[in-house]
Design an enzyme around this catalytic site. Structure first.
Site, PDB file in Angstrom:
ATOM      1  N   HIS A 131       0.853  -1.185   0.000  1.00 47.09           N
ATOM      2  CA  HIS A 131       0.000   0.000   0.000  1.00 47.09           C
ATOM      3  C   HIS A 131       0.889   1.236   0.000  1.00 47.09           C
ATOM      4  O   HIS A 131       1.872   1.310   0.749  1.00 47.09           O
ATOM      5  CB  HIS A 131      -0.892  -0.003   1.249  1.00 47.09           C
ATOM      6  N   HIS A 177       1.756  11.095  -2.359  1.00 45.87           N
ATOM      7  CA  HIS A 177       0.506  10.919  -1.608  1.00 45.87           C
ATOM      8  C   HIS A 177      -0.217  12.263  -1.647  1.00 45.87           C
ATOM      9  O   HIS A 177       0.157  13.196  -0.932  1.00 45.87           O
ATOM     10  CB  HIS A 177       0.799  10.477  -0.180  1.00 45.87           C
TER      11      HIS A 177
END
Length: 589
Positions: A131, A177
């Site tokens: 992830h 991100h």
């Protein structure tokens, strides 16, 4: 190998336990030396090594004797000759047999080769999944880099997640991100590193899951970039869509892309469907059809979009343009919107569905059977909830017990949950693909599926005996555990799996000894041994502070080899300790 330094206390060399002496005497037929044929009988009958040949046993004896010679030459603490049982030159004496049992490269707890059937669809496997694979630390402010991607691939992770965003000038793609303070890394750097390290640990396919926040022009650039960098490594279906996923065996050394189809594609799809609805209405139909992105994903083949025109622009070259962005997506993905149950219908083309750990737990309360049925053909990806800003992880069994193939983890941290993940994927030769148990793949005689919430009868009992451990005096400093005395070691022996199988036990504390001998046995009745992990953790008892960590490992119970086994231990991040290992025995009843 079995001697250590002396500080305050004199430490004796470890001696064979009664069980080891008994096995040696039995298979050596009372002789002081075990021949190659007798060693082969021991390996076949006691250890279950059914593939062992006479040549193997002869080679093992040669390796053991050579290893003992090297150790004795480098060992300054000479053994008392009265206590040593040497071979007569034609086989193994008791000491050499004991020494052999610590050969974890041959006598480890798990098979080192791929041995599962690799010719089933991808949906039939648990897949080692990362992830936010590009993050070096926390989810809010750490650097983005290709380094954690490389480390993950070197460990055998098979699913790499990249979040794609336009760069500051909107003319290139970065991996970052989004909407956080994390610093970006270029997509091209990540892709080049994936190409270089994808198959250093395993030859089975690498899947890149993309979280796409790009414009159509930049999606076209991604298509061009991936085809140029990966070349023939890149797999995508020649016919669209897939009604069944390909097999890991057929995809060896290939890279696949998984993401949602482009929004423009979906919009055109919705437009065409709305036109069809008008036609149906004009013909008297009264069945409206409202299509979400995920639902469009299910019927994506109905629209043969002009991908070569819209997504595969190449104005700088006369060479044929790269296949379009949408065309490169092998595993079509989506997140549930609206009623989750509607997205768990097993109809039409195969797809990937993503849920957070919280969403899965909530959905499983009402739709457990639907989730299991969905994962028999389709892929379910589970990811950490957004509040895990420190890159912690959840318990992976919440996904595995429902057949979720992609239980996505933050690989850059450490902790028990990550140890469980690492343990599961020590199975099947550490190739990153573990065949799901039959009960998660097949339906019952009445079309029923496995119910993780139902307590089942005990299927088998695992007996675990912890004999002894060594290697700490080599891998740790003399004052690492205690300043003035040798350590006080004990071993935790735990089962992790379905709730009914959970168990936590531990040995006694052996005081003031770098070479602890416990010689203790534990029994674990198991209802679902196929999903159980054996967790071992050595701690050093501290009366006044938290017990010190001395090594850990997690092992898939279904893969344990019976008999005496040398079990290497790992540090808190999952790196193998150089010398630390436990001598154990595993038996199934």
């Amino acid at each position: 190998m079995f001697t250590g330094f002396a500080r305050k206390f004199t430490i004796a060399e470890q001696a064979p336990t009664p069980d080891v002496k008994e096995a040696f005497s039995k298979f050596a037929d009372g002789s002081p030396s075990m021949s190659a044929d007798q060693l082969r009988c021991f390996l076949l009958d006691h250890q279950g090594e059914l593939d062992c040949t006479a040549e193997d046993s002869n080679q093992l004896i040669e390796n053991v004797l050579q290893s003992r010679i090297r150790n004795q030459e480098s060992d300054t603490a000479k053994c008392n000759s009265n206590d040593v049982h040497h071979s007569n030159g034609q086989g193994l004496g008791l000491d050499e047999f004991f020494h052999f049992l610590f050969f974890d490269d041959f006598n480890g707890p798990l098979k080192s080769q791929v041995h599962h059937d690799m010719n089933a669809p991808l949906s039939h496997y648990f897949i080692y999944t990362g992830h936010n694979s590009y993050l070096t630390g926390n989810q809010l402010s750490s650097d983005c880099s290709d380094v954690p991607i490389i480390k993950a691939l070197q460990r055998g992770v098979r699913v790499i997640e990249l979040d794609l965003w336009p760069n500051s000038t909107k003319d290139d793609i970065v991996v970052v991100h989004g909407r956080t303070l994390t610093t970006p890394v270029s997509l091209i750097q990540c892709l080049k590193s994936i190409k270089e390290y994808a198959f250093v640990k395993s030859h089975y396919p690498v899947i890149i899951t993309l979280e796409d926040h790009l414009t159509p022009d930049l999606q076209a650039k991604v298509a061009e970039m991936t085809t140029q960098i990966f070349g023939d490594m890149l797999y995508y279906p020649q016919t669209d869509p897939l009604t069944e996923f390909p097999t890991p065996e057929s995809l060896k050394d290939r890279i696949l892309i998984s993401t949602k189809p482009p929004k423009e594609y979906l919009e055109i799809k919705q437009f065409k469907d709305s036109e069809s609805e008008k036609e149906l209405a004009e013909e008297g139909s009264s069945s409206p059809c409202l299509i979400t992105e995920v639902e469009a994903d299910d019927r994506i083949n109905e629209c043969d979009h002009d991908e070569e025109g819209l997504y595969a622009r190449d104005k700088k070259s006369d060479q044929p343009s790269a296949p379009g962005y949408k065309r490169l997506i092998t595993i079509h993905a989506g997140k549930p919107k609206g009623q989750i149950k509607d997205h768990l219908k097993v109809v039409g083309d195969v797809k990937r569905l993503s849920m957070s750990e919280q969403e899965l737990e909530k959905a499983s309360a009402s739709y457990g059977a639907d989730i299991v049925r969905f994962t028999q053909k389709n892929i379910l990806r589970v990811y950490p909830k957004g509040t895990r800003v420190t890159s912690s992880n959840y318990r992976p069994h919440i996904g595995w017990t429902y057949g979720a193939q992609m239980v996505a983890f933050n690989m850059q941290g450490y902790g028990k949950s990550l140890w469980f993940m690492q343990g599961m994927f020590r199975a099947n030769g550490e190739c990153g693909y573990v065949k799901k148990p039959a009960f998660l793949i097949e339906k019952g005689p009445h079309n029923e599926v496995f119910d993780p919430k139902r307590t089942l009868p005990v299927k088998k009992t695992l007996k675990v005996k912890v004999y002894m451990g060594n290697g700490w005096s080599s891998d740790f400093g003399k004052t690492h555990f205690d300043t003035f005395s040798p350590p006080d070691f004990y071993t935790k022996v735990c089962i992790v799996g379905v709730p009914a199988d959970k168990a936590n036990k531990k040995t006694s504390v052996i005081q003031d000894n770098w070479f602890p001998v416990w010689d203790e046995e534990f029994e674990f009745p198991l209802t679902v041994p196929e999903l159980a992990l054996l967790r071992l953790e050595v701690r050093e008892y501290d009366k006044h502070e938290k017990d010190d960590f001395g090594g850990q490992t997690c092992l898939p119970v279904s893969e344990l080899r019976s008999g005496f086994r040398s079990v290497p231990l790992y540090d808190q991040k999952g790196e193998k300790l150089k010398s630390v290992k436990l001598l154990m025995r595993f038996q199934f009843m």
